[in-house]
Design an enzyme around this catalytic site. Structure first.
Site, PDB file in Angstrom:
ATOM      1  N   SER A 141       0.852  -1.192   0.000  1.00  0.00           N
ATOM      2  CA  SER A 141       0.000   0.000   0.000  1.00  0.00           C
ATOM      3  C   SER A 141       0.879   1.230   0.000  1.00  0.00           C
ATOM      4  O   SER A 141       1.996   1.218   0.551  1.00  0.00           O
ATOM      5  CB  SER A 141      -0.900   0.008   1.236  1.00  0.00           C
ATOM      6  OG  SER A 141      -1.534   1.259   1.399  1.00  0.00           O
ATOM      7  N   TYR A 154      -1.668  -1.469  10.419  1.00  0.00           N
ATOM      8  CA  TYR A 154      -1.722  -1.754   8.988  1.00  0.00           C
ATOM      9  C   TYR A 154      -0.581  -1.033   8.262  1.00  0.00           C
ATOM     10  O   TYR A 154       0.112  -1.629   7.419  1.00  0.00           O
ATOM     11  CB  TYR A 154      -3.070  -1.307   8.440  1.00  0.00           C
ATOM     12  CG  TYR A 154      -3.203  -1.360   6.940  1.00  0.00           C
ATOM     13  CD1 TYR A 154      -3.497  -2.558   6.294  1.00  0.00           C
ATOM     14  CD2 TYR A 154      -3.026  -0.211   6.163  1.00  0.00           C
ATOM     15  CE1 TYR A 154      -3.622  -2.604   4.910  1.00  0.00           C
ATOM     16  CE2 TYR A 154      -3.160  -0.251   4.793  1.00  0.00           C
ATOM     17  CZ  TYR A 154      -3.452  -1.451   4.170  1.00  0.00           C
ATOM     18  OH  TYR A 154      -3.567  -1.490   2.797  1.00  0.00           O
TER      19      TYR A 154
END
Length: 253
Positions: A141, A154
Site C-alpha cells: 500500500s 496496517y
C-alpha cells in the site's frame, strides 16, 4: 498474455488473497488474459465458488503457517507443470486507530496476516520461480511509503512488506526471479468501505480494483528490476525512487 520473461507457453500463476478485493480482481484479469490461475485463500467455500466462476483451480489454507504455503505452491507447480507468476495479495487491515487504546492482540495478527503470509509465500515460491525464471509480485500500500495515521498497525505491516521485498530482491535477482511490490493508493475494497464516504467528502480519489489488476499486468510485463512500484489515480504504475543506499560506516570496536 505471455510469461513475463517472454516464453511462448500459456502463463501459469498463483494468486493469494484471491477471493476478494484486489486479489480477486487480479485473478479475474489474469484469467481473462489467458493465464492458468490457481486461487489461494483462507475460506474454502469462497475459494471454491470463485474458482467455479473462473473455471480454474483453488487451494484453501492459512498462509501464516509455512506448511500451508509450501503445500499451495507445490500443488500449483504440480498441477500446471511449472509456475511463472505468484501474486501475493493476502492481507488484512485491523481496527486499531489509537495506539493508546489498541485492540487486544491486533498488532501481532496484522503483522502475521500481511508480513508473515508474504514471507512464507515467497520462501515457498522461490524454487518453482527459479526454475521458470518467473516473477513474484507482492501487494502492499502507498501507506507503507508515506505513513497513514488512521491505521498504524496496517501502515507498519505494509511498510514491513516493502522492506522485505527490497531486502530480498537482490537475492531473487541472482536466481533469475523478478521480485517486486506494488503500492496502490486508496482502492475501493472491503478495507475502505467503512470510511469511503469520508474520503469522497474530502475529495480524495479512490481507484477501482480493476485498475490495480491492470497495473499488475503492466508491472509483470515490465523488463526492469525495480523492486518497488506505486499506483495513484490518473497515473500509470511507476517505480518508486528511493535515495541511494549508503551502507553504515563500521563503528570502531
Amino acid at each position: 498474455m505471455t510469461a513475463p520473461h517472454g516464453a511462448a507457453h500459456r502463463m501459469t500463476a498463483l494468486v493469494t488473497g484471491a477471493t476478494g478485493g484486489m486479489g480477486l480482481a487480479i485473478a479475474r484479469r489474469l484469467t481473462h488474459e489467458g493465464a492458468r490461475v490457481m486461487l489461494c485463500a483462507r475460506d474454502p467455500e469462497r475459494a471454491a465458488e470463485e474458482a467455479r466462476t473462473l473455471h480454474t483451480s483453488w487451494h484453501a489454507g492459512d498462509l501464516t503457517a509455512p506448511e500451508t504455503a509450501r503445500t499451495a505452491l507445490a500443488e500449483a507447480a504440480r498441477r500446471f507443470g511449472r509456475l511463472d507468476v505468484v501474486v501475493a495479495a493476502a492481507g488484512t487491515r485491523g481496527s486499531t486507530r489509537d495506539l493508546g487504546a489498541p485492540m487486544d492482540g491486533e498488532c501481532g495478527r496484522i503483522l502475521d496476516d500481511n508480513v508473515t503470509t508474504l514471507a512464507n509465500t515467497l520462501t515457498a515460491a522461490l524454487p518453482a520461480l527459479t526454475e521458470s525464471k518467473g516473477s513474484f509480485l507482492a501487494l502492499s500500500s502507498l501507506a507503507g511509503l508515506t505513513g497513514y495515521p488512521r491505521f498504524p498497525y496496517y501502515t507498519a505491516a505494509k511498510a514491513a512488506a516493502i522492506g522485505l521485498v527490497r531486502a530480498a530482491a537482490p537475492q531473487a535477482r541472482r536466481r533469475g526471479v523478478r521480485l517486486r511490490v506494488l503500492c496502490p493508493s486508496f482502492t475501493a475494497t472491503p478495507m475502505t468501505e467503512d470510511f469511503a464516504a469520508e474520503l469522497r467528502h474530502k475529495g480524495v480519489p479512490v481507484q477501482q480494483p480493476s485498475r490495480v489488476a491492470e497495473a499488475v499486468l503492466c508491472v509483470l510485463r515490465s523488463d526492469g528490476w525495480d523492486p518497488v512500484w506505486t499506483l495513484t489515480p490518473g497515473a500509470p504504475p511507476r517505480p518508486y525512487d528511493f535515495p541511494p543506499f549508503a551502507p553504515l560506516a563500521e563503528q570502531p570496536s
